[in-house]
Design a protein around this motif. Structure first.
Motif, PDB file in Angstrom:
ATOM      1  N   GLU A  65       1.301  -1.555   0.107  1.00 35.02           N
ATOM      2  CA  GLU A  65       0.339   0.127   0.335  1.00 35.02           C
ATOM      3  C   GLU A  65       0.919   1.311  -0.297  1.00 35.02           C
ATOM      4  OE1 GLU A  65      -2.886   0.284  -0.332  1.00 35.02           O
ATOM      5  OE2 GLU A  65      -3.947  -1.469  -0.274  1.00 35.02           O
ATOM      6  N   GLN A  66       2.128   1.227   1.488  1.00 34.51           N
ATOM      7  CA  GLN A  66       3.209   2.256   0.543  1.00 34.51           C
ATOM      8  C   GLN A  66       3.242   2.818  -0.760  1.00 34.51           C
ATOM      9  OE1 GLN A  66       5.633   2.969   4.615  1.00 34.51           O
ATOM     10  NE2 GLN A  66       4.970   0.765   4.463  1.00 34.51           N
ATOM     11  N   ILE A  67       3.912   1.560  -1.628  1.00 36.04           N
ATOM     12  CA  ILE A  67       4.635   1.745  -2.712  1.00 36.04           C
ATOM     13  C   ILE A  67       3.434   2.442  -3.763  1.00 36.04           C
ATOM     14  CG2 ILE A  67       5.460   0.304  -4.536  1.00 36.04           C
ATOM     15  CD1 ILE A  67       6.595  -1.421  -2.118  1.00 36.04           C
ATOM     16  N   ASP A  68       2.237   1.612  -3.305  1.00 39.85           N
ATOM     17  CA  ASP A  68       1.869   2.226  -4.391  1.00 39.85           C
ATOM     18  C   ASP A  68       0.488   3.158  -4.358  1.00 39.85           C
ATOM     19  OD1 ASP A  68       1.573  -0.672  -5.718  1.00 39.85           O
ATOM     20  OD2 ASP A  68      -0.703  -1.177  -4.514  1.00 39.85           O
ATOM     21  N   ALA A  69       0.038   3.837  -2.938  1.00 39.35           N
ATOM     22  CA  ALA A  69       0.370   5.191  -2.913  1.00 39.35           C
ATOM     23  C   ALA A  69       1.577   6.445  -3.338  1.00 39.35           C
ATOM     24  CB  ALA A  69       0.383   5.504  -0.921  1.00 39.35           C
ATOM     25  N   VAL A  70       2.563   5.943  -3.376  1.00 42.79           N
ATOM     26  CA  VAL A  70       4.176   6.987  -3.485  1.00 42.79           C
ATOM     27  C   VAL A  70       3.435   6.583  -4.904  1.00 42.79           C
ATOM     28  CG1 VAL A  70       6.353   7.085  -3.945  1.00 42.79           C
ATOM     29  CG2 VAL A  70       5.135   6.736  -1.675  1.00 42.79           C
ATOM     30  N   PHE A  71       3.434   6.101  -5.843  1.00 37.30           N
ATOM     31  CA  PHE A  71       3.420   5.370  -7.613  1.00 37.30           C
ATOM     32  C   PHE A  71       2.633   6.717  -7.526  1.00 37.30           C
ATOM     33  CE2 PHE A  71       6.926   3.352  -7.059  1.00 37.30           C
ATOM     34  CZ  PHE A  71       7.970   2.766  -8.200  1.00 37.30           C
ATOM     35  N   GLU A  72       1.086   6.442  -7.454  1.00 36.52           N
ATOM     36  CA  GLU A  72      -0.085   6.959  -7.730  1.00 36.52           C
ATOM     37  C   GLU A  72       0.055   8.210  -7.711  1.00 36.52           C
ATOM     38  OE1 GLU A  72      -2.662   5.451  -4.851  1.00 36.52           O
ATOM     39  OE2 GLU A  72      -2.864   3.377  -6.081  1.00 36.52           O
ATOM     40  N   ASP A  73       0.630   8.625  -6.832  1.00 34.69           N
ATOM     41  CA  ASP A  73       0.355  10.991  -6.916  1.00 34.69           C
ATOM     42  C   ASP A  73       2.188  11.510  -6.703  1.00 34.69           C
ATOM     43  OD1 ASP A  73      -1.029  13.370  -6.032  1.00 34.69           O
ATOM     44  OD2 ASP A  73       0.050  12.809  -4.011  1.00 34.69           O
ATOM     45  N   ILE A  74       2.921  10.823  -6.374  1.00 38.92           N
ATOM     46  CA  ILE A  74       3.843  11.621  -7.159  1.00 38.92           C
ATOM     47  C   ILE A  74       5.536  10.254  -6.942  1.00 38.92           C
ATOM     48  CG2 ILE A  74       6.037  13.134  -6.213  1.00 38.92           C
ATOM     49  CD1 ILE A  74       4.346  14.200  -4.038  1.00 38.92           C
ATOM     50  N   PRO A  75       4.965   9.861  -8.228  1.00 38.92           N
ATOM     51  CA  PRO A  75       5.882   8.777  -8.677  1.00 38.92           C
ATOM     52  C   PRO A  75       7.436   9.166  -8.938  1.00 38.92           C
ATOM     53  CG  PRO A  75       4.599   9.745 -10.665  1.00 38.92           C
ATOM     54  CD  PRO A  75       4.412  10.411  -9.773  1.00 38.92           C
ATOM     55  N   PRO A  76       8.733   8.064  -8.020  1.00 38.70           N
ATOM     56  CA  PRO A  76       9.597   8.213  -8.127  1.00 38.70           C
ATOM     57  C   PRO A  76      10.189   8.615  -9.249  1.00 38.70           C
ATOM     58  CG  PRO A  76       8.963   6.364  -6.948  1.00 38.70           C
ATOM     59  CD  PRO A  76       8.190   6.776  -7.242  1.00 38.70           C
ATOM     60  N   ALA A  77      11.799   8.960  -9.555  1.00 39.21           N
ATOM     61  CA  ALA A  77      12.337   8.974 -10.775  1.00 39.21           C
ATOM     62  C   ALA A  77      13.682   8.420 -10.751  1.00 39.21           C
ATOM     63  CB  ALA A  77      13.051  10.220 -10.650  1.00 39.21           C
ATOM     64  N   ARG A  96       5.149  -4.725  -6.767  1.00 38.33           N
ATOM     65  CA  ARG A  96       5.030  -3.809  -7.198  1.00 38.33           C
ATOM     66  C   ARG A  96       5.848  -3.226  -7.251  1.00 38.33           C
ATOM     67  NH1 ARG A  96       0.607  -4.884  -7.886  1.00 38.33           N
ATOM     68  NH2 ARG A  96      -0.614  -2.559  -7.806  1.00 38.33           N
ATOM     69  N   LEU A  97       6.702  -3.035  -7.295  1.00 35.82           N
ATOM     70  CA  LEU A  97       7.810  -2.260  -8.810  1.00 35.82           C
ATOM     71  C   LEU A  97       7.395  -2.682 -10.115  1.00 35.82           C
ATOM     72  CD1 LEU A  97      11.138  -2.570  -6.579  1.00 35.82           C
ATOM     73  CD2 LEU A  97       9.466  -0.204  -6.845  1.00 35.82           C
ATOM     74  N   ALA A  98       7.384  -3.882 -10.630  1.00 33.57           N
ATOM     75  CA  ALA A  98       6.985  -4.606 -11.821  1.00 33.57           C
ATOM     76  C   ALA A  98       5.738  -3.924 -12.176  1.00 33.57           C
ATOM     77  CB  ALA A  98       7.502  -5.728 -11.659  1.00 33.57           C
ATOM     78  N   HIS A  99       4.933  -3.520 -11.641  1.00 34.23           N
ATOM     79  CA  HIS A  99       3.263  -3.625 -11.532  1.00 34.23           C
ATOM     80  C   HIS A  99       3.644  -2.068 -11.778  1.00 34.23           C
ATOM     81  CE1 HIS A  99      -0.529  -2.435 -11.551  1.00 34.23           C
ATOM     82  NE2 HIS A  99      -0.418  -1.453 -10.820  1.00 34.23           N
ATOM     83  N   TRP A 100       4.228  -1.457 -11.799  1.00 38.92           N
ATOM     84  CA  TRP A 100       4.677   0.527 -12.360  1.00 38.92           C
ATOM     85  C   TRP A 100       5.528   0.857 -12.807  1.00 38.92           C
ATOM     86  CZ3 TRP A 100       0.297   3.180 -11.149  1.00 38.92           C
ATOM     87  CH2 TRP A 100      -0.004   3.401  -8.989  1.00 38.92           C
ATOM     88  N   GLY A 101       6.272  -0.458 -13.139  1.00 35.14           N
ATOM     89  CA  GLY A 101       7.347   0.488 -14.223  1.00 35.14           C
ATOM     90  C   GLY A 101       8.560   0.719 -13.802  1.00 35.14           C
ATOM     91  N   ALA A 102       8.861   0.881 -12.368  1.00 38.60           N
ATOM     92  CA  ALA A 102       9.810   1.150 -11.851  1.00 38.60           C
ATOM     93  C   ALA A 102      11.738   0.461 -12.552  1.00 38.60           C
ATOM     94  CB  ALA A 102       9.849   1.050 -10.258  1.00 38.60           C
ATOM     95  N   THR A 103      12.598   1.312 -13.057  1.00 42.10           N
ATOM     96  CA  THR A 103      13.392   0.924 -14.419  1.00 42.10           C
ATOM     97  C   THR A 103      14.754   1.386 -13.018  1.00 42.10           C
ATOM     98  OG1 THR A 103      13.459   3.128 -14.507  1.00 42.10           O
ATOM     99  CG2 THR A 103      12.581   1.495 -15.993  1.00 42.10           C
ATOM    100  N   GLU A 104      14.761   2.567 -12.676  1.00 45.77           N
ATOM    101  CA  GLU A 104      15.604   3.150 -11.842  1.00 45.77           C
ATOM    102  C   GLU A 104      16.244   2.817 -10.661  1.00 45.77           C
ATOM    103  OE1 GLU A 104      18.165   4.612 -13.600  1.00 45.77           O
ATOM    104  OE2 GLU A 104      17.680   5.062 -15.220  1.00 45.77           O
ATOM    105  N   LEU A 133      16.740  -8.958  -7.281  1.00 42.14           N
ATOM    106  CA  LEU A 133      18.435  -8.707  -7.780  1.00 42.14           C
ATOM    107  C   LEU A 133      18.013  -8.069  -9.450  1.00 42.14           C
ATOM    108  CD1 LEU A 133      21.505 -10.496  -5.975  1.00 42.14           C
ATOM    109  CD2 LEU A 133      19.638  -7.848  -5.408  1.00 42.14           C
ATOM    110  N   PRO A 134      17.458  -9.171 -10.338  1.00 46.44           N
ATOM    111  CA  PRO A 134      17.334  -9.240 -11.391  1.00 46.44           C
ATOM    112  C   PRO A 134      16.259  -8.320 -12.235  1.00 46.44           C
ATOM    113  CG  PRO A 134      16.725 -10.959 -11.068  1.00 46.44           C
ATOM    114  CD  PRO A 134      16.983 -10.761 -10.018  1.00 46.44           C
ATOM    115  N   ALA A 135      15.891  -7.689 -10.855  1.00 42.27           N
ATOM    116  CA  ALA A 135      15.302  -6.335 -11.696  1.00 42.27           C
ATOM    117  C   ALA A 135      15.916  -5.143 -11.375  1.00 42.27           C
ATOM    118  CB  ALA A 135      13.636  -6.250 -10.714  1.00 42.27           C
ATOM    119  N   ALA A 136      16.662  -4.545 -10.753  1.00 45.34           N
ATOM    120  CA  ALA A 136      17.548  -3.330 -10.469  1.00 45.34           C
ATOM    121  C   ALA A 136      18.720  -3.122 -11.932  1.00 45.34           C
ATOM    122  CB  ALA A 136      18.361  -4.305  -9.415  1.00 45.34           C
TER     123      ALA A 136
END
Length: 289
Positions: A65-77, A96-104, A133-136
């Protein structure tokens, strides 16, 4: 009124009640870089400069829920991930990071204490290596952690570089193997695979710094990894981000901050040093209650 925006950086890690490591170190580092700090807390610890007294994991659903709340409102770079001690939390973060497409994504794989003791369970290690680790974009193990991840014995700079290459090939991400523990004390080596390929020899870059003689090193790994995330959030390439982070950490170690009765924290706000020291020198001495 004029408005402006700045990049946000999300730290996913545990809380350090003494303020020197974990979420607190990350937030200070991100703020010192002029960026906007966000967090998802994975555990609450009771600790100070002399050691850890207790740890309580946060429910994985609350982490999600914390991760989703962050990405929904102020997506991190960029995202920095610190110590995560359970397989359930690791799986949640990866999903959750895969869901939001986090890359960096910068992962500091906190697995082994300075004493050599393992800090996470076998199933958590399996989840870490298979999911996180493979997602980093880059992982930042120290010597004992690199040994645990590769099964290698690292006792020279050549072995340190070989381990970084092995990690890059295994996980398809860049690997920064940090010096210390009697090997290349202040020298780190980055192995960066070409376009994430495991078939191409990784590019090797050494980052050499003079060792700073201080006992106050609490939170150095957290600080370095979050500083790298700051560089990536500002569109630096990876080598530039690591070099900038190393310079920042060196300044934080060399500042001379001395707090607590054990291994004290580094000075995250060292760039404010002259102004802050002047203010502190003129401050009244608190009256004991």
């Amino acid at each position: 009124m004029d408005t402006f925006t700045i990049p946000a950086v999300l730290t996913i890690a545990g809380s350090d009640s003494s303020g020197g490591a974990g979420i607190q170190a990350d937030i200070k580092t991100i703020t010192a870089h002029g960026l906007f700090a966000e967090c998802a807390i994975t555990a609450i610890t009771a600790q100070n400069t002399t050691g850890v007294r207790d740890v309580q994991d946060v429910d994985p659903q609350v982490v999600a829920e914390q991760i989703d709340a962050v990405f929904e409102d102020i997506p991190p770079a960029a995202v920095k991930i610190g110590m995560v001690s359970s397989a359930a939390i690791i799986d949640t973060i990866a999903e959750r990071l895969a869901h939001w497409g986090a890359t960096e994504v910068v992962v500091d794989p906190v697995m082994v204490a300075t004493s050599g003791a393992r800090l996470i369970s076998a199933d958590a290690v399996a989840a870490l290596t298979s999911r996180l680790l493979p997602a980093a974009r880059v992982i930042t193990p120290n010597i004992p952690e690199a040994e645990a991840l590769t099964g290698m014995h690292i006792e020279s700079e050549d072995a340190q570089a070989e381990a970084a290459c092995a990690l890059a090939r295994t996980f398809g991400c860049a690997a920064l193997v940090k010096g210390g523990h009697g090997v290349a004390d202040a020298n780190d080596v980055l192995a960066d695979p070409a376009a994430g390929s495991t078939d191409v020899a990784p590019a090797i870059t050494w980052f050499r710094h003079e060792r700073i003689d201080t006992a106050n090193t609490h939170g150095t790994g957290c600080t370095l990894s979050s500083a790298i995330a700051c560089g990536l959030a500002c569109d630096m390439d990876l080598a530039e981000a690591v070099a900038s982070a190393k310079d920042y950490l060196s300044g934080a170690l060399a500042s001379g901050l001395n707090l607590g009765h054990g291994s004290g924290p580094v000075d995250h706000m060292w760039r404010m040093g002259a102004q802050r020291r002047t203010s502190a020198a003129g401050a009244p001495t608190p009256t004991p209650r």
